[in-house]
Design an enzyme around this catalytic site. Structure first.
Site, PDB file in Angstrom:
ATOM      1  N   ASN A  84       0.815  -1.231   0.000  1.00  0.00           N
ATOM      2  CA  ASN A  84       0.000   0.000   0.000  1.00  0.00           C
ATOM      3  C   ASN A  84       0.842   1.272   0.000  1.00  0.00           C
ATOM      4  O   ASN A  84       0.533   2.232  -0.702  1.00  0.00           O
ATOM      5  CB  ASN A  84      -0.924   0.006   1.218  1.00  0.00           C
ATOM      6  CG  ASN A  84      -1.922  -1.124   1.171  1.00  0.00           C
ATOM      7  OD1 ASN A  84      -2.720  -1.219   0.239  1.00  0.00           O
ATOM      8  ND2 ASN A  84      -1.869  -2.013   2.149  1.00  0.00           N
ATOM      9  N   SER A 109       5.322  10.872   7.418  1.00  0.00           N
ATOM     10  CA  SER A 109       4.953  10.740   8.832  1.00  0.00           C
ATOM     11  C   SER A 109       6.120  11.038   9.755  1.00  0.00           C
ATOM     12  O   SER A 109       7.291  10.844   9.399  1.00  0.00           O
ATOM     13  CB  SER A 109       4.477   9.311   9.082  1.00  0.00           C
ATOM     14  OG  SER A 109       4.355   9.050  10.464  1.00  0.00           O
ATOM     15  N   TYR A 146       6.596   0.739   9.145  1.00  0.00           N
ATOM     16  CA  TYR A 146       5.720   1.798   8.619  1.00  0.00           C
ATOM     17  C   TYR A 146       6.560   3.046   8.318  1.00  0.00           C
ATOM     18  O   TYR A 146       6.448   3.656   7.249  1.00  0.00           O
ATOM     19  CB  TYR A 146       4.617   2.090   9.644  1.00  0.00           C
ATOM     20  CG  TYR A 146       3.884   3.389   9.424  1.00  0.00           C
ATOM     21  CD1 TYR A 146       3.015   3.550   8.348  1.00  0.00           C
ATOM     22  CD2 TYR A 146       4.056   4.468  10.307  1.00  0.00           C
ATOM     23  CE1 TYR A 146       2.345   4.758   8.153  1.00  0.00           C
ATOM     24  CE2 TYR A 146       3.388   5.662  10.123  1.00  0.00           C
ATOM     25  CZ  TYR A 146       2.534   5.804   9.034  1.00  0.00           C
ATOM     26  OH  TYR A 146       1.880   6.991   8.838  1.00  0.00           O
ATOM     27  N   LYS A 150       7.406   5.159   4.781  1.00  0.00           N
ATOM     28  CA  LYS A 150       7.235   6.604   4.556  1.00  0.00           C
ATOM     29  C   LYS A 150       8.545   7.221   4.061  1.00  0.00           C
ATOM     30  O   LYS A 150       8.542   8.098   3.192  1.00  0.00           O
ATOM     31  CB  LYS A 150       6.750   7.281   5.838  1.00  0.00           C
ATOM     32  CG  LYS A 150       5.308   6.928   6.190  1.00  0.00           C
ATOM     33  CD  LYS A 150       4.361   7.380   5.081  1.00  0.00           C
ATOM     34  CE  LYS A 150       2.942   6.959   5.289  1.00  0.00           C
ATOM     35  NZ  LYS A 150       2.033   7.395   4.218  1.00  0.00           N
TER      36      LYS A 150
HETATM   37  N1  LIG Z   1      -3.622  10.716  11.000  1.00  0.00           N
HETATM   38  C1  LIG Z   1      -2.381  11.059  11.334  1.00  0.00           C
HETATM   39  O1  LIG Z   1      -2.146  11.633  12.426  1.00  0.00           O
HETATM   40  C2  LIG Z   1      -1.235  10.788  10.397  1.00  0.00           C
HETATM   41  C3  LIG Z   1      -1.428  10.270   9.136  1.00  0.00           C
HETATM   42  N2  LIG Z   1      -0.343  10.088   8.306  1.00  0.00           N
HETATM   43  C4  LIG Z   1      -0.515   9.569   6.949  1.00  0.00           C
HETATM   44  O2  LIG Z   1      -1.594  10.243   6.327  1.00  0.00           O
HETATM   45  C5  LIG Z   1      -2.289   9.350   5.464  1.00  0.00           C
HETATM   46  C6  LIG Z   1      -3.772   9.318   5.846  1.00  0.00           C
HETATM   47  O3  LIG Z   1      -3.856   8.869   7.182  1.00  0.00           O
HETATM   48  P1  LIG Z   1      -5.260   8.767   7.924  1.00  0.00           P
HETATM   49  O4  LIG Z   1      -6.260   9.583   7.220  1.00  0.00           O
HETATM   50  O5  LIG Z   1      -4.990   9.013   9.358  1.00  0.00           O
HETATM   51  O6  LIG Z   1      -5.544   7.232   7.757  1.00  0.00           O
HETATM   52  P2  LIG Z   1      -6.961   6.533   7.464  1.00  0.00           P
HETATM   53  O7  LIG Z   1      -6.756   5.077   7.648  1.00  0.00           O
HETATM   54  O8  LIG Z   1      -8.027   7.221   8.233  1.00  0.00           O
HETATM   55  O9  LIG Z   1      -7.153   6.864   5.916  1.00  0.00           O
HETATM   56  C7  LIG Z   1      -6.404   6.221   4.919  1.00  0.00           C
HETATM   57  C8  LIG Z   1      -7.338   5.977   3.758  1.00  0.00           C
HETATM   58  O10 LIG Z   1      -6.570   5.385   2.706  1.00  0.00           O
HETATM   59  C9  LIG Z   1      -7.351   4.342   2.145  1.00  0.00           C
HETATM   60  N3  LIG Z   1      -6.425   3.365   1.583  1.00  0.00           N
HETATM   61  C10 LIG Z   1      -5.506   2.625   2.232  1.00  0.00           C
HETATM   62  N4  LIG Z   1      -4.849   1.836   1.375  1.00  0.00           N
HETATM   63  C11 LIG Z   1      -5.371   2.093   0.145  1.00  0.00           C
HETATM   64  C12 LIG Z   1      -5.104   1.583  -1.137  1.00  0.00           C
HETATM   65  N5  LIG Z   1      -4.185   0.631  -1.345  1.00  0.00           N
HETATM   66  N6  LIG Z   1      -5.813   2.087  -2.178  1.00  0.00           N
HETATM   67  C13 LIG Z   1      -6.776   3.032  -1.986  1.00  0.00           C
HETATM   68  N7  LIG Z   1      -7.077   3.524  -0.773  1.00  0.00           N
HETATM   69  C14 LIG Z   1      -6.374   3.067   0.283  1.00  0.00           C
HETATM   70  C15 LIG Z   1      -8.175   3.767   3.283  1.00  0.00           C
HETATM   71  O11 LIG Z   1      -9.346   3.129   2.793  1.00  0.00           O
HETATM   72  C16 LIG Z   1      -8.476   5.010   4.106  1.00  0.00           C
HETATM   73  O12 LIG Z   1      -9.708   5.603   3.751  1.00  0.00           O
HETATM   74  C17 LIG Z   1      -1.613   7.991   5.593  1.00  0.00           C
HETATM   75  O13 LIG Z   1      -0.714   7.825   4.526  1.00  0.00           O
HETATM   76  C18 LIG Z   1      -0.866   8.096   6.908  1.00  0.00           C
HETATM   77  O14 LIG Z   1       0.280   7.272   6.896  1.00  0.00           O
HETATM   78  C19 LIG Z   1       0.927  10.391   8.695  1.00  0.00           C
HETATM   79  C20 LIG Z   1       1.159  10.859   9.935  1.00  0.00           C
HETATM   80  C21 LIG Z   1       0.109  11.105  10.899  1.00  0.00           C
HETATM   81  O1  LIG Z   2       1.980   8.302  11.196  1.00  0.00           O
HETATM   82  C1  LIG Z   2       1.146   8.312  12.079  1.00  0.00           C
HETATM   83  O2  LIG Z   2       1.399   9.006  13.205  1.00  0.00           O
HETATM   84  C2  LIG Z   2       0.353   9.371  14.121  1.00  0.00           C
HETATM   85  C3  LIG Z   2       1.008   9.716  15.447  1.00  0.00           C
HETATM   86  O3  LIG Z   2       1.806   8.637  15.857  1.00  0.00           O
HETATM   87  P1  LIG Z   2       1.624   7.949  17.279  1.00  0.00           P
HETATM   88  O4  LIG Z   2       2.793   7.024  17.390  1.00  0.00           O
HETATM   89  O5  LIG Z   2       1.678   9.051  18.291  1.00  0.00           O
HETATM   90  O6  LIG Z   2       0.288   7.279  17.306  1.00  0.00           O
HETATM   91  C4  LIG Z   2      -0.664   8.243  14.251  1.00  0.00           C
HETATM   92  O7  LIG Z   2      -1.724   8.636  15.110  1.00  0.00           O
HETATM   93  C5  LIG Z   2      -1.180   7.922  12.863  1.00  0.00           C
HETATM   94  O8  LIG Z   2      -2.141   6.880  12.902  1.00  0.00           O
HETATM   95  C6  LIG Z   2      -0.033   7.453  12.005  1.00  0.00           C
HETATM   96  O9  LIG Z   2      -0.478   7.272  10.669  1.00  0.00           O
END
Ligand SMILES: NC(=O)C1=CN([C@@H]2O[C@H](COP(=O)(O)OP(=O)(O)OC[C@H]3O[C@@H](n4cnc5c(N)ncnc54)[C@H](O)[C@@H]3O)[C@@H](O)[C@H]2O)C=CC1
Ligand SMILES: O=C1O[C@H](COP(=O)(O)O)[C@@H](O)[C@H](O)[C@H]1O
Length: 247
Positions: A84, A109, A146, A150
């Site tokens: 992914n 990330s 993970y 990234k």
């Molecule tokens: N939420 C956070 O605090 C952080 C998020 N990120 C990054 O931001 C991005 C979004 O994270 P979130 O919204 O929190 O996660 P999330 O899990 O809520 O959203 C990710 C979305 O990507 C879709 N997805 C996953 N694999 C897929 C694929 N192969 N093809 C199509 N769709 C796919 C899922 O269905 C989901 O809707 C991720 O790449 C994550 O690593 C990075 C650091 C922190």
């Molecule tokens: O990359 C990500 O980081 C956030 C924050 O990390 P954490 O170790 O404090 O949980 C995480 O919430 C998020 O799911 C992840 O995609």
């Protein structure tokens, strides 16, 4: 000026934050492997980012890509992050170049640099009186697979910028939560990213001019150990929130 923006991972949390504030700011094409729930601000493509044909089709007429889709779990196993986060991201960059897309903002990330948080630096580095600061020029130093995925995405971005002239910004997102910073979690408060600052930051990624950049995506927290100077300088990022202003 409104642009045509492809938002991958649109059904997730970061997508929700972005669309919550920017639904009317751009012409959106949304992509996720999960179907949408409720009304959407643009066309919704249900597809997997590892499906090359579907991704190529979704790039048609697009100016900018915000690439969020991926496995966000810090503990995600190698087969998932490999498929992914690495293979899927390569498919997105390649299709963007072939379609003549101008720029890609990649959701990296904090976990790409998680291993800088060594035992001798923590928990002091999470506190406002500590001056340890990462600024985006340091080498990746992941503490899990993970984070490795990234760092690989950032390197793919570097390659597609250098070899194909694509503008790429990698946003090392901290900890996104809605309404309030994480509670009883010093590390999470130090790298808090509010929903509105998240939307504003990705809006700047769509509008600003840059070549290849790595920036940190956090709010203007007193406790920060990630510098937001580069995001301010290059993207004109102007965050409004600070985890210290919440109890
Ligand atoms: N939420 C956070 O605090 C952080 C998020 N990120 C990054 O931001 C991005 C979004 O994270 P979130 O919204 O929190 O996660 P999330 O899990 O809520 O959203 C990710 C979305 O990507 C879709 N997805 C996953 N694999 C897929 C694929 N192969 N093809 C199509 N769709 C796919 C899922 O269905 C989901 O809707 C991720 O790449 C994550 O690593 C990075 C650091 C922190
Ligand atoms: O990359 C990500 O980081 C956030 C924050 O990390 P954490 O170790 O404090 O949980 C995480 O919430 C998020 O799911 C992840 O995609």
């Amino acid at each position: 000026m409104a642009q045509s923006v492809l938002l991958t991972g649109a059904a997730g949390r970061v997508g929700e934050a972005i669309l919550g504030d920017l639904a009317d700011e751009h012409e959106w094409r949304l992509l996720d492997r999960d179907p949408p729930t409720g009304e959407q601000p643009g066309e919704f493509v249900v597809a997997d980012i590892t499906d090359e044909d579907a991704v190529r089709e979704a790039m048609d007429g697009i100016d900018a890509v915000i690439h969020l889709a991926g496995d966000p779990r810090a503990e995600a196993p190698w087969d998932s992050v490999f498929t992914n986060n690495i293979d899927g991201t390569q498919t997105v960059f390649e299709a963007a170049v072939d379609a003549g897309v101008d720029r890609v903002a990649f959701a990296s990330s904090n976990h790409a640099v998680g291993a800088y948080e060594t035992d001798d630096r923590t928990p002091e580095m999470y506190r406002p009186d500590d001056d340890y600061l990462l600024d985006g020029t340091e080498l990746p130093r992941p503490g899990n697979l993970y984070g490795v995925s990234k760092a690989a995405g950032e390197t793919l971005g570097r390659y597609y910028h250098d070899e194909h002239d694509l503008s790429v910004v990698c946003v090392r997102i901290g900890n996104l939560t809605e309404g309030h910073p994480p509670i009883d979690y010093e590390r999470g408060q130090a790298m808090w990213l509010s929903y509105r600052d998240c939307a504003h930051l990705f809006d700047r990624c769509i509008r600003a001019d840059y070549g290849y950049e790595i920036v940190y995506g956090i709010s203007d927290n007193d406790r920060k150990y990630y510098s937001i100077d580069r995001a301010r300088e290059v993207l004109d990022y102007d965050p409004q929130d600070n985890s210290a202003h919440h109890d």
